[in-house]
Design a protein around this motif. Structure first.
Motif, PDB file in Angstrom:
ATOM      1  N   THR A   1       0.858  -1.337  -0.019  1.00 22.66           N
ATOM      2  CA  THR A   1      -0.136  -0.120  -0.024  1.00 22.66           C
ATOM      3  C   THR A   1       0.732   1.164  -0.008  1.00 22.66           C
ATOM      4  N   SER A   2       1.985   1.048   0.662  1.00 22.09           N
ATOM      5  CA  SER A   2       2.937   2.319   0.629  1.00 22.09           C
ATOM      6  C   SER A   2       3.505   2.369  -0.722  1.00 22.09           C
ATOM      7  N   LEU A   3       3.934   1.512  -1.336  1.00 18.45           N
ATOM      8  CA  LEU A   3       4.129   1.727  -2.619  1.00 18.45           C
ATOM      9  C   LEU A   3       3.186   2.163  -3.714  1.00 18.45           C
ATOM     10  N   LEU A   4       2.049   1.873  -3.435  1.00 17.07           N
ATOM     11  CA  LEU A   4       0.946   2.380  -4.209  1.00 17.07           C
ATOM     12  C   LEU A   4       0.536   3.921  -3.894  1.00 17.07           C
ATOM     13  N   THR A   5       0.704   4.193  -2.633  1.00 16.37           N
ATOM     14  CA  THR A   5       0.775   5.668  -2.596  1.00 16.37           C
ATOM     15  C   THR A   5       1.724   6.433  -2.975  1.00 16.37           C
ATOM     16  N   PHE A   6       3.079   5.939  -3.055  1.00 17.76           N
ATOM     17  CA  PHE A   6       4.128   6.527  -3.588  1.00 17.76           C
ATOM     18  C   PHE A   6       3.987   6.839  -4.981  1.00 17.76           C
ATOM     19  N   TYR A   7       3.165   6.105  -5.701  1.00 13.32           N
ATOM     20  CA  TYR A   7       2.832   6.381  -7.149  1.00 13.32           C
ATOM     21  C   TYR A   7       1.539   7.001  -7.281  1.00 13.32           C
ATOM     22  N   ASN A   8       0.956   7.593  -6.228  1.00 12.51           N
ATOM     23  CA  ASN A   8      -0.124   8.399  -6.344  1.00 12.51           C
ATOM     24  C   ASN A   8      -1.496   7.782  -6.230  1.00 12.51           C
ATOM     25  N   TYR A   9      -1.581   6.499  -5.737  1.00 14.06           N
ATOM     26  CA  TYR A   9      -2.814   5.838  -6.074  1.00 14.06           C
ATOM     27  C   TYR A   9      -3.545   6.038  -4.709  1.00 14.06           C
ATOM     28  N   ASP A  10      -4.876   6.180  -4.656  1.00 13.28           N
ATOM     29  CA  ASP A  10      -5.659   6.814  -3.574  1.00 13.28           C
ATOM     30  C   ASP A  10      -6.238   5.458  -2.818  1.00 13.28           C
ATOM     31  N   VAL A  11      -5.499   4.607  -1.990  1.00 16.15           N
ATOM     32  CA  VAL A  11      -5.880   3.325  -1.350  1.00 16.15           C
ATOM     33  C   VAL A  11      -5.438   3.207  -0.056  1.00 16.15           C
ATOM     34  N   THR A  12      -6.099   2.429   0.721  1.00 14.63           N
ATOM     35  CA  THR A  12      -5.762   2.194   2.460  1.00 14.63           C
ATOM     36  C   THR A  12      -5.254   0.837   2.335  1.00 14.63           C
ATOM     37  N   LYS A  13      -4.622   0.715   3.325  1.00 15.23           N
ATOM     38  CA  LYS A  13      -4.209  -0.699   3.875  1.00 15.23           C
ATOM     39  C   LYS A  13      -5.461  -1.651   3.898  1.00 15.23           C
ATOM     40  N   THR A  14      -6.514  -1.223   4.589  1.00 16.35           N
ATOM     41  CA  THR A  14      -7.286  -2.173   5.007  1.00 16.35           C
ATOM     42  C   THR A  14      -8.138  -2.466   3.593  1.00 16.35           C
ATOM     43  N   GLU A  15      -8.477  -1.497   2.639  1.00 18.24           N
ATOM     44  CA  GLU A  15      -9.047  -1.682   1.294  1.00 18.24           C
ATOM     45  C   GLU A  15      -8.261  -2.878   0.813  1.00 18.24           C
ATOM     46  N   MET A  16      -7.108  -2.573   0.552  1.00 21.07           N
ATOM     47  CA  MET A  16      -6.027  -3.553  -0.099  1.00 21.07           C
ATOM     48  C   MET A  16      -6.237  -4.886   0.481  1.00 21.07           C
ATOM     49  N   SER A  17      -6.427  -5.057   1.833  1.00 18.17           N
ATOM     50  CA  SER A  17      -6.358  -6.432   2.606  1.00 18.17           C
ATOM     51  C   SER A  17      -7.625  -6.987   2.448  1.00 18.17           C
ATOM     52  N   ASP A  18      -8.947  -6.294   2.496  1.00 15.91           N
ATOM     53  CA  ASP A  18     -10.123  -6.714   2.636  1.00 15.91           C
ATOM     54  C   ASP A  18     -10.644  -7.065   1.274  1.00 15.91           C
ATOM     55  N   LYS A  19     -10.295  -6.369   0.149  1.00 18.27           N
ATOM     56  CA  LYS A  19     -10.797  -6.224  -1.116  1.00 18.27           C
ATOM     57  C   LYS A  19      -9.951  -7.130  -2.171  1.00 18.27           C
ATOM     58  N   TYR A  20      -8.697  -7.116  -2.015  1.00 22.66           N
ATOM     59  CA  TYR A  20      -7.809  -7.189  -3.156  1.00 22.66           C
ATOM     60  C   TYR A  20      -6.783  -8.473  -3.001  1.00 22.66           C
TER      61      TYR A  20
ATOM     62  N   GLU B   1      19.649  -1.274  -7.764  1.00 23.23           N
ATOM     63  CA  GLU B   1      19.501  -0.726  -8.898  1.00 23.23           C
ATOM     64  C   GLU B   1      18.206  -0.191  -9.228  1.00 23.23           C
ATOM     65  N   TYR B   2      17.025  -0.976  -8.768  1.00 26.05           N
ATOM     66  CA  TYR B   2      15.752  -0.399  -8.857  1.00 26.05           C
ATOM     67  C   TYR B   2      15.749   0.847  -7.840  1.00 26.05           C
ATOM     68  N   VAL B   3      16.155   1.074  -6.647  1.00 24.32           N
ATOM     69  CA  VAL B   3      16.094   2.015  -5.730  1.00 24.32           C
ATOM     70  C   VAL B   3      16.872   3.282  -6.437  1.00 24.32           C
ATOM     71  N   ASP B   4      18.253   3.005  -7.175  1.00 26.92           N
ATOM     72  CA  ASP B   4      18.861   3.867  -7.951  1.00 26.92           C
ATOM     73  C   ASP B   4      17.878   4.490  -9.019  1.00 26.92           C
ATOM     74  N   GLN B   5      16.884   3.793  -9.474  1.00 27.99           N
ATOM     75  CA  GLN B   5      16.070   4.325 -10.641  1.00 27.99           C
ATOM     76  C   GLN B   5      14.867   5.002 -10.005  1.00 27.99           C
ATOM     77  N   GLY B   6      14.883   5.162  -8.718  1.00 25.48           N
ATOM     78  CA  GLY B   6      13.582   5.677  -8.020  1.00 25.48           C
ATOM     79  C   GLY B   6      12.702   4.675  -8.062  1.00 25.48           C
ATOM     80  N   ILE B   7      12.732   3.375  -7.809  1.00 16.86           N
ATOM     81  CA  ILE B   7      11.695   2.555  -7.444  1.00 16.86           C
ATOM     82  C   ILE B   7      11.752   1.802  -6.178  1.00 16.86           C
ATOM     83  N   PRO B   8      10.837   2.300  -5.225  1.00 15.11           N
ATOM     84  CA  PRO B   8      11.137   1.456  -4.061  1.00 15.11           C
ATOM     85  C   PRO B   8      10.747  -0.072  -4.085  1.00 15.11           C
ATOM     86  N   VAL B   9      11.463  -0.895  -3.304  1.00 16.21           N
ATOM     87  CA  VAL B   9      11.135  -2.287  -3.449  1.00 16.21           C
ATOM     88  C   VAL B   9      10.440  -2.903  -1.970  1.00 16.21           C
TER      89      VAL B   9
END
Length: 263
Positions: free
Chosen positions: A86-105, A174-182
């Motif tokens: 969920t933290s990754l998704l919000t980093f990319y500007n998605y509007d979603v919560t941890k509970t929504e991700m857990s309960d629904k997806y 290398e992912y982190v160097d490219q601005g991509i958290p993991v």
């Protein structure tokens, strides 16, 4: 004669004042240049700069990606994996919560007992139990990838969650160097892996030995000795880089991230 002497004296005074003025201006220019150089030097080495450059070899000395701090407690006592993604998704500007991700997806499979045998899910296929439950366990990368892609597809996103388990330390950095958290699976507080629980898999009846100190965090930066992580139990923190990747390897090198679909 007196008029000539007075005129000569006036000329001398004017010349002296002119040279004094030139000296002051030159000195001011020198001071201005020095001050500008000092400002540039200080700006280059600003400790608050998220990306530092080592001038000697032109290599990155520190990288920090500002992912959102999202804590799993209290709603998801065993939801470090889904909280991390969920933290990754919000980093990319998605509007979603941890509970929504857990309960629904998130794919989940409950425990049950049959003939006095405990059955649970394969963590490569679904979360074992429920992250909301104190008796919930964990999942590896594939169900987290599936959850993220379900959400991204539903909202029409242009990103793709991918399983990068088995990646080397260098590849992850290398992912982190490219601005991509993991999202990286590690042991809690870098302790040795502990297996003190087991269940039968629903599909195969095989016995699965479960870790009790597995944890997931978001790797979002590093310096020469440490890694920066968003830990769903602690918030933003640091770990010794060598010990962090030793823990990652000791669990089987599980990791995932989110990239653009074209990559």
């Amino acid at each position: 004669m007196k008029k000539k002497i007075a005129l000569i004296s006036l000329v001398l005074i004017i010349l002296i004042e002119f040279y004094i003025l030139v000296f002051i201006v030159d000195d001011a220019k020198s001071t201005l240049v020095k001050s500008t150089e000092e400002h540039y030097f200080n700006k280059k080495n600003d400790k608050n700069d998220p990306l530092k450059i080592d001038d000697k070899n032109n290599e990155k000395a520190e990288v920090f990606l500002p992912v959102d701090t999202i804590l799993q407690i209290p709603e998801l006592p065993n939801g470090c994996e889904i909280t991390s993604v969920t933290s990754l998704l919000t980093f990319y500007n998605y509007d979603v919560t941890k509970t929504e991700m857990s309960d629904k997806y998130l794919p989940k499979q409950p425990f049950h007992r049959t003939n006095n045998k405990l059955y649970g899910s394969n963590p490569y296929a679904a979360y074992a139990g429920d992250p909301r439950d104190n008796n919930g366990f964990f999942t590896f990368a594939p169900p987290i990838v599936e959850a993220a892609n379900r959400y991204i597809t539903e909202v029409g996103g242009e990103d793709l969650a991918k399983d990068i388990s088995g990646s080397s330390r260098e590849t992850i950095m290398e992912y982190v160097d490219q601005g991509i958290p993991v999202v990286v699976w590690m042991t809690r507080d870098l302790s040795p892996p502990k297996i003190e629980y087991s269940w039968y898999l629903h599909e195969t009846e095989e016995i699965f030995n479960a870790l009790i100190n597995l944890h997931s965090v978001v790797l979002n930066g590093y310096n020469d000795k440490e890694v920066f992580v968003m830990d769903p139990l602690k918030g933003q923190t640091t770990y010794n880089a060598d010990l962090f990747f030793e823990s990652y390897s000791s669990l089987g090198s599980h990791a995932m991230t989110i990239v653009k679909k074209s990559k």
